[in-house]
Design an enzyme around this catalytic site. Structure first.
Site, PDB file in Angstrom:
ATOM      1  N   PHE A 150       0.816  -1.225   0.000  1.00  0.00           N
ATOM      2  CA  PHE A 150       0.000   0.000   0.000  1.00  0.00           C
ATOM      3  C   PHE A 150       0.835   1.253   0.000  1.00  0.00           C
ATOM      4  O   PHE A 150       0.366   2.321  -0.380  1.00  0.00           O
ATOM      5  CB  PHE A 150      -0.945  -0.001   1.222  1.00  0.00           C
ATOM      6  CG  PHE A 150      -0.267   0.409   2.510  1.00  0.00           C
ATOM      7  CD1 PHE A 150      -0.087   1.756   2.813  1.00  0.00           C
ATOM      8  CD2 PHE A 150       0.213  -0.538   3.410  1.00  0.00           C
ATOM      9  CE1 PHE A 150       0.557   2.140   3.987  1.00  0.00           C
ATOM     10  CE2 PHE A 150       0.856  -0.157   4.574  1.00  0.00           C
ATOM     11  CZ  PHE A 150       1.027   1.187   4.857  1.00  0.00           C
ATOM     12  N   GLU A 177      -4.983  -3.841  -1.913  1.00  0.00           N
ATOM     13  CA  GLU A 177      -6.435  -3.571  -1.901  1.00  0.00           C
ATOM     14  C   GLU A 177      -6.764  -2.336  -1.062  1.00  0.00           C
ATOM     15  O   GLU A 177      -7.900  -1.886  -1.045  1.00  0.00           O
ATOM     16  CB  GLU A 177      -7.200  -4.813  -1.417  1.00  0.00           C
ATOM     17  CG  GLU A 177      -6.893  -5.287   0.001  1.00  0.00           C
ATOM     18  CD  GLU A 177      -5.676  -6.206   0.097  1.00  0.00           C
ATOM     19  OE1 GLU A 177      -4.649  -5.957  -0.593  1.00  0.00           O
ATOM     20  OE2 GLU A 177      -5.730  -7.170   0.898  1.00  0.00           O
ATOM     21  N   SER A 227       5.513  -6.952   3.271  1.00  0.00           N
ATOM     22  CA  SER A 227       6.081  -7.263   4.585  1.00  0.00           C
ATOM     23  C   SER A 227       6.857  -8.587   4.536  1.00  0.00           C
ATOM     24  O   SER A 227       6.628  -9.429   3.660  1.00  0.00           O
ATOM     25  CB  SER A 227       4.953  -7.354   5.615  1.00  0.00           C
ATOM     26  OG  SER A 227       4.038  -8.352   5.226  1.00  0.00           O
ATOM     27  N   CYS A 282       9.477   1.878   3.289  1.00  0.00           N
ATOM     28  CA  CYS A 282      10.374   0.754   3.593  1.00  0.00           C
ATOM     29  C   CYS A 282      11.792   1.237   3.842  1.00  0.00           C
ATOM     30  O   CYS A 282      12.599   0.528   4.407  1.00  0.00           O
ATOM     31  CB  CYS A 282      10.372  -0.240   2.452  1.00  0.00           C
ATOM     32  SG  CYS A 282      10.936   0.504   0.935  1.00  0.00           S
TER      33      CYS A 282
HETATM   34  P1  NAD Z   1       1.676  -6.635   3.008  1.00  0.00           P
HETATM   35  O1  NAD Z   1       2.734  -7.660   3.057  1.00  0.00           O
HETATM   36  O2  NAD Z   1       0.573  -6.704   4.006  1.00  0.00           O
HETATM   37  O3  NAD Z   1       0.931  -6.644   1.572  1.00  0.00           O
HETATM   38  C1  NAD Z   1       1.672  -6.632   0.373  1.00  0.00           C
HETATM   39  C2  NAD Z   1       0.863  -7.357  -0.698  1.00  0.00           C
HETATM   40  O4  NAD Z   1       0.654  -8.716  -0.313  1.00  0.00           O
HETATM   41  C3  NAD Z   1      -0.514  -6.750  -0.931  1.00  0.00           C
HETATM   42  O5  NAD Z   1      -0.760  -6.715  -2.317  1.00  0.00           O
HETATM   43  C4  NAD Z   1      -1.444  -7.692  -0.198  1.00  0.00           C
HETATM   44  O6  NAD Z   1      -2.722  -7.785  -0.804  1.00  0.00           O
HETATM   45  C5  NAD Z   1      -0.732  -9.026  -0.285  1.00  0.00           C
HETATM   46  N1  NAD Z   1      -0.992  -9.877   0.879  1.00  0.00           N
HETATM   47  C6  NAD Z   1      -1.212  -9.473   2.152  1.00  0.00           C
HETATM   48  N2  NAD Z   1      -1.406 -10.529   2.948  1.00  0.00           N
HETATM   49  C7  NAD Z   1      -1.323 -11.635   2.174  1.00  0.00           C
HETATM   50  C8  NAD Z   1      -1.427 -13.031   2.435  1.00  0.00           C
HETATM   51  N3  NAD Z   1      -1.658 -13.499   3.654  1.00  0.00           N
HETATM   52  N4  NAD Z   1      -1.263 -13.874   1.410  1.00  0.00           N
HETATM   53  C9  NAD Z   1      -1.018 -13.421   0.177  1.00  0.00           C
HETATM   54  N5  NAD Z   1      -0.909 -12.109  -0.133  1.00  0.00           N
HETATM   55  C10 NAD Z   1      -1.051 -11.214   0.856  1.00  0.00           C
HETATM   56  O7  NAD Z   1       2.408  -5.211   3.043  1.00  0.00           O
HETATM   57  P2  NAD Z   1       1.756  -3.769   3.162  1.00  0.00           P
HETATM   58  O8  NAD Z   1       1.235  -3.578   4.537  1.00  0.00           O
HETATM   59  O9  NAD Z   1       0.879  -3.502   2.010  1.00  0.00           O
HETATM   60  O10 NAD Z   1       3.064  -2.859   2.952  1.00  0.00           O
HETATM   61  C11 NAD Z   1       3.933  -2.515   3.998  1.00  0.00           C
HETATM   62  C12 NAD Z   1       5.096  -3.472   4.076  1.00  0.00           C
HETATM   63  O11 NAD Z   1       5.793  -3.478   2.831  1.00  0.00           O
HETATM   64  C13 NAD Z   1       6.135  -3.052   5.101  1.00  0.00           C
HETATM   65  O12 NAD Z   1       6.588  -4.209   5.765  1.00  0.00           O
HETATM   66  C14 NAD Z   1       7.244  -2.437   4.272  1.00  0.00           C
HETATM   67  O13 NAD Z   1       8.531  -2.465   4.840  1.00  0.00           O
HETATM   68  C15 NAD Z   1       7.182  -3.290   3.056  1.00  0.00           C
HETATM   69  N6  NAD Z   1       7.795  -2.626   1.920  1.00  0.00           N
HETATM   70  C16 NAD Z   1       9.022  -3.060   1.535  1.00  0.00           C
HETATM   71  C17 NAD Z   1       9.659  -2.438   0.480  1.00  0.00           C
HETATM   72  C18 NAD Z   1      11.005  -2.885   0.022  1.00  0.00           C
HETATM   73  O14 NAD Z   1      11.450  -2.389  -0.988  1.00  0.00           O
HETATM   74  N7  NAD Z   1      11.677  -3.794   0.702  1.00  0.00           N
HETATM   75  C19 NAD Z   1       9.031  -1.378  -0.194  1.00  0.00           C
HETATM   76  C20 NAD Z   1       7.765  -0.981   0.217  1.00  0.00           C
HETATM   77  C21 NAD Z   1       7.151  -1.622   1.286  1.00  0.00           C
END
Ligand code: NAD
Length: 496
Positions: A150, A177, A227, A282
């Site tokens: 997000f 989403e 994450s 991030c």
């Molecule tokens: P998230 O992991 O909750 O979601 C990321 C994606 O995975 C979304 O599209 C979501 O729909 C999907 N997802 C969520 N739960 C899932 C599940 N159980 N099974 C399958 N798919 C699933 O992350 P977020 O809250 O949207 O974003 C924040 C996180 O992203 C933080 O941890 C941040 O550090 C990380 N991030 C990392 C970078 C990087 O470059 N390393 C960059 C941006 C964000």
């Protein structure tokens, strides 16, 4: 009435039929503004089938034509940045200048990808053996997918799709989403830029859609950013199904501030990197490691700056920091501050009680001092406007702390000593290093990625590694009959 946000398949909006949807909020007001369709396995499969057909055609498109589409897309994205920024702010909450900033960083990746005729050039070895030449070419994978978080609803998809499409693949985006509209705006711009239908697809969804992508035999590669627990899962399930996977995870980024640092410069940098975008980056700085005597002046300088930050709606030009993404996330972040205080950290600035709007998912800036490594504010990724200061006596102790952390995305050192900075760059076990630069996100012609639990897979995102990720190599070894031996008289001398 709330808006319905649908999928983008085969170059047009496509209403979902799964009967499942999720609410999308304006975090600045707390109101639900839309419902986003959540795809079923069958819908994902239908989207992949159109992408398969589109990919077959697109790979035949000449490099110059692909570059022309990318140049057109770049122009549109540049011209329409204010519209896209407004869409991002409405669903994510970040201030408009931050939203425009993420688009600018995404644009860099489109500009890089316009160089595709050069980027896909192979090598050639003439006369590797007598009369034998060897050369390599890189070809697209077919259908590739991106699953994005997000916090950067435009930039992270652009990290992926610009290179994937330039390389001749069809790209399926499964955006977060929580703020899905930016993806649809990108889809419209791709179409206006002349990209054939089906080459860029948006499928909205949750775990159901993600698992369907990971299991689909026609999806050759998956790029993920999110994450750490989900990144690990994506990597394991995707690779078990024989796909290429690059999965970028969470972070806990430290700034090491040495005693000789320019305190004012370091405090400015740490404040913007810790609290910008409400800490939902991030590469946000989450821990300042203060070495020796620098600790108290640094804490004082940071604390003095925080009351000057205005927390408010992202659409208000006076706001420096917007709300968090959801009410649950705001409460979770506030819970970490509670836990830090109970564990003995000093709450120098308390964001729980700050001057911020009542409505919406706002939280003020928090500065915690005397944080120790066993506290949850230190061990966990908080992803909010909370900065922890850990005091250490020596450079070695600071380095050990950073190198012991499970996350290893970015780090920064603040010093006036070039030798110390060079030593740190050499010693530190982290993927991206800033020297007096707080958020060292590489420019688009390098690649982005962390180490350890911040990245699963061996390929970093975008740049040269992105080009490799979205293509596979082929090496050709060729020998031709000597023209002088041809039965047809080609006019070559017979005695060569
Ligand atoms: P998230 O992991 O909750 O979601 C990321 C994606 O995975 C979304 O599209 C979501 O729909 C999907 N997802 C969520 N739960 C899932 C599940 N159980 N099974 C399958 N798919 C699933 O992350 P977020 O809250 O949207 O974003 C924040 C996180 O992203 C933080 O941890 C941040 O550090 C990380 N991030 C990392 C970078 C990087 O470059 N390393 C960059 C941006 C964000």
């Amino acid at each position: 009435m709330t808006t319905r946000i649908s999928h983008w398949i085969d170059g047009r909006l496509h209403e979902g039929g799964s009967g499942r949807s999720a609410p999308v909020y304006n975090p600045a007001t707390g109101e639900v503004t839309a419902e986003v369709d959540l795809a079923s396995v069958e819908e994902l499969d239908a989207a992949v089938q159109t992408a398969v057909v589109a990919a077959r055609e697109w790979r035949h498109t000449s490099l110059s034509r692909r570059a022309a589409v990318l140049f057109a897309f770049r122009e549109l994205l540049h011209q329409r940045t204010p519209e896209l920024a407004a869409i991002i702010t409405a669903e994510h909450g970040k201030v408009l200048s931050d939203a425009a900033g993420e688009i600018a960083r995404g644009l860099e990746n489109v500009e890089f990808a316009t160089g595709v005729p050069n980027l896909l050039k192979g090598g050639f070895s003439e006369q590797a053996a007598t009369g034998v030449d060897v050369y390599n070419i890189r070809q697209p994978l077919g259908v590739v997918a991106g699953i994005t978080p997000f916090n950067f609803p435009a930039m992270v998809p652009l990290w992926m799709c610009a290179n994937a499409i330039a390389c001749g693949n069809a790209f399926i985006l499964k955006p977060s989403e929580k703020d899905p509209s930016a993806a649809l705006f990108l889809a419209q711009l791709w179409k206006e830029a002349g990209l054939p239908d089906g080459v860029f697809t948006v499928v909205h969804g949750d775990k159901v859609a993600v698992d369907a992508i990971l299991d689909h035999p026609a999806v050759a590669a998956v790029s993920f950013v999110g994450s750490t627990p989900i990144a690990r899962y994506i990597y394991e399930r995707g690779t078990a199904n024989g796909k290429r996977v690059q999965a970028l995870g969470g972070a806990k980024n430290h700034a090491l501030v040495l005693p000789d640092a320019d305190i004012e410069m370091a405090a400015d940098a740490v404040v913007s990197a810790a609290y910008g975008s409400a800490g939902e980056r991030c590469m946000a700085l989450s821990v300042a490691v203060a070495v020796g005597d620098v600790a108290q002046p640094l804490v004082d300088a940071i604390a003095a700056r925080l009351p000057k930050l205005t927390v408010g709606a992202g659409t208000d030009p006076d706001s420096d920091m917007g709300p968090l993404i959801t009410a649950e996330h705001r409460d979770k972040v506030a819970g970490y501050v509670d836990a830090g205080e109970s564990a003995g950290a000093a709450v120098v600035v308390d964001g729980r009680t700050g001057d911020h709007p009542e409505q919406g998912f706002f939280l003020g800036t928090t500065l915690l001092d005397h944080v120790t490594p066993e506290m949850t504010v230190y061990t966990d990724e908080i992803f909010g406007p909370v900065l922890s200061v850990v005091r250490v006596d020596t450079y070695e102790a600071g380095l050990d702390l950073i190198n012991s952390n499970q996350y290893a995305n970015g780090t920064a050192i603040f010093t006036r000593d070039g030798g110390a900075a060079r030593q740190f760059q050499y010693d530190v076990e982290v993927g991206m290093v800033g020297i007096n630069v707080p958020i060292p996100v590489p420019v688009a012609y390098y690649s982005f990625g962390g180490w350890k639990d911040s990245l699963f897979g061996d390929t970093h995102m975008y740049g040269p590694e992105g080009i490799n990720f979205y293509t596979r190599g082929k090496v050709v070894t060729q020998r031709w009959p000597d023209p002088a031996t041809s039965s047809v008289d080609l006019g070559f001398p017979r005695t060569r």
